[in-house]
Design a protein around this motif. Sequence first.
Motif, PDB file in Angstrom:
ATOM      1  N   GLU A   1       0.802  -1.223   0.000  1.00  0.00           N
ATOM      2  CA  GLU A   1       0.000   0.000   0.000  1.00  0.00           C
ATOM      3  C   GLU A   1       0.835   1.272   0.000  1.00  0.00           C
ATOM      4  O   GLU A   1       0.355   2.346   0.371  1.00  0.00           O
ATOM      5  CB  GLU A   1      -0.970  -0.009   1.186  1.00  0.00           C
ATOM      6  CG  GLU A   1      -0.391  -0.458   2.492  1.00  0.00           C
ATOM      7  CD  GLU A   1      -1.438  -0.687   3.577  1.00  0.00           C
ATOM      8  OE1 GLU A   1      -2.594  -0.236   3.422  1.00  0.00           O
ATOM      9  OE2 GLU A   1      -1.089  -1.307   4.593  1.00  0.00           O
TER      10      GLU A   1
ATOM     11  N   ALA B   1      -6.366   2.376  -1.234  1.00  0.00           N
ATOM     12  CA  ALA B   1      -6.485   3.753  -0.735  1.00  0.00           C
ATOM     13  C   ALA B   1      -5.117   4.319  -0.358  1.00  0.00           C
ATOM     14  O   ALA B   1      -4.735   5.413  -0.799  1.00  0.00           O
ATOM     15  CB  ALA B   1      -7.439   3.808   0.453  1.00  0.00           C
ATOM     16  N   ASP B   2      -4.382   3.586   0.466  1.00  0.00           N
ATOM     17  CA  ASP B   2      -3.050   4.060   0.843  1.00  0.00           C
ATOM     18  C   ASP B   2      -2.104   4.067  -0.348  1.00  0.00           C
ATOM     19  O   ASP B   2      -1.249   4.962  -0.469  1.00  0.00           O
ATOM     20  CB  ASP B   2      -2.478   3.196   1.968  1.00  0.00           C
ATOM     21  CG  ASP B   2      -2.913   3.683   3.341  1.00  0.00           C
ATOM     22  OD1 ASP B   2      -2.770   4.888   3.614  1.00  0.00           O
ATOM     23  OD2 ASP B   2      -3.399   2.868   4.138  1.00  0.00           O
TER      24      ASP B   2
ATOM     25  N   SER C   1      -2.813   4.614  -3.525  1.00  0.00           N
ATOM     26  CA  SER C   1      -3.082   5.798  -4.343  1.00  0.00           C
ATOM     27  C   SER C   1      -2.686   7.077  -3.609  1.00  0.00           C
ATOM     28  O   SER C   1      -2.230   8.043  -4.231  1.00  0.00           O
ATOM     29  CB  SER C   1      -4.554   5.847  -4.757  1.00  0.00           C
ATOM     30  OG  SER C   1      -5.401   5.961  -3.628  1.00  0.00           O
ATOM     31  N   LEU C   2      -2.810   7.083  -2.284  1.00  0.00           N
ATOM     32  CA  LEU C   2      -2.394   8.247  -1.519  1.00  0.00           C
ATOM     33  C   LEU C   2      -0.903   8.504  -1.675  1.00  0.00           C
ATOM     34  O   LEU C   2      -0.475   9.651  -1.869  1.00  0.00           O
ATOM     35  CB  LEU C   2      -2.734   8.043  -0.038  1.00  0.00           C
ATOM     36  CG  LEU C   2      -2.317   9.154   0.926  1.00  0.00           C
ATOM     37  CD1 LEU C   2      -2.981  10.477   0.571  1.00  0.00           C
ATOM     38  CD2 LEU C   2      -2.654   8.761   2.362  1.00  0.00           C
TER      39      LEU C   2
ATOM     40  N   PRO D   1      -6.307   9.493  -1.555  1.00  0.00           N
ATOM     41  CA  PRO D   1      -6.688   8.135  -1.141  1.00  0.00           C
ATOM     42  C   PRO D   1      -7.959   7.675  -1.845  1.00  0.00           C
ATOM     43  O   PRO D   1      -9.053   8.156  -1.557  1.00  0.00           O
ATOM     44  CB  PRO D   1      -6.909   8.288   0.367  1.00  0.00           C
ATOM     45  CG  PRO D   1      -7.328   9.717   0.541  1.00  0.00           C
ATOM     46  CD  PRO D   1      -6.618  10.495  -0.526  1.00  0.00           C
ATOM     47  N   THR D   2      -7.809   6.758  -2.769  1.00  0.00           N
ATOM     48  CA  THR D   2      -8.944   6.277  -3.556  1.00  0.00           C
ATOM     49  C   THR D   2      -9.087   4.776  -3.366  1.00  0.00           C
ATOM     50  O   THR D   2      -8.204   4.004  -3.743  1.00  0.00           O
ATOM     51  CB  THR D   2      -8.732   6.591  -5.055  1.00  0.00           C
ATOM     52  OG1 THR D   2      -8.464   7.985  -5.203  1.00  0.00           O
ATOM     53  CG2 THR D   2      -9.962   6.226  -5.857  1.00  0.00           C
ATOM     54  N   GLY D   3     -10.202   4.356  -2.790  1.00  0.00           N
ATOM     55  CA  GLY D   3     -10.407   2.946  -2.493  1.00  0.00           C
ATOM     56  C   GLY D   3     -10.594   2.078  -3.726  1.00  0.00           C
ATOM     57  O   GLY D   3     -10.286   0.892  -3.699  1.00  0.00           O
TER      58      GLY D   3
END
Length: 255
Positions: free
Chosen positions: A150, A175-176, A178-179, A185-187
């Motif tokens: 992540e 999420a992490d 993409s962050l 943060p995108t799930g």
Amino acid sequence: MTRRLSHALAEARTAGRPLLNGWMMTPEPAVLEALAAHDWDCLTLDLQHGQIDPTQARTLARTAAGLDLPLLARPAWNDMAQISRLLDDGFEGIICPMVNSAADARQLARAVHYAPSGERSYGPVRARAAYGADYWKESSDNLLVLAMIETREALEALPDILAVDGISGVYVGPADLSLTMIGQPTGEPTNPEVVAAVDRIRETAQAAGGFAAVHNLTPDHASKMAAKGWDMVTGPSDIALLSGASAAAVKQIRG
């Protein structure tokens, strides 16, 4: 005999489909009972971002055993004490957050396996009651040990993480990931760079003979990931399912 996670995995593979994993964030046994009625292959208790503490997790493990529902757990961190305790309580899968290096993966492997493969202390009181006196001899054969990928750092270290003995494979936390990659943060990522990275994680893990799992927020996205060939897909959490059903009910009633 209590249904094992390895049984569920074998059934899914025989059927040619991924393992379907539910996600529970609340500590209420009634919620677990409601989820168990709907044919999830297994269920993960979230001790990192959920509201479940270790004592509540033990109670839920007993409830799940009576329902023949295999349980995994996401511990709060890569902590040997908590991970070992969860395994002693009968959990057969660990989804470990923030494994960013081979050293982190080795730390995880030491926590989940007895000597000589690891450093897990002997004392599986509840696990022995659930699975029999010889639990300690075959526990490693029935464990699913997933390192969460992540961060950019973990993405770069992926081949080294997968090469660590005692790790079954990886679990993508979109999420992490993409962050750290795009600052958002995108799930369920749509950014091409992140989507490509998620696909690359699956391909790399499976090419190395490892297990590849991915987190999802919606049934549609979980179905999309299943079609891509992931070994396990997680569906919406209990909180998300309740919230979605509540919103739909209010909308329908009010017209």
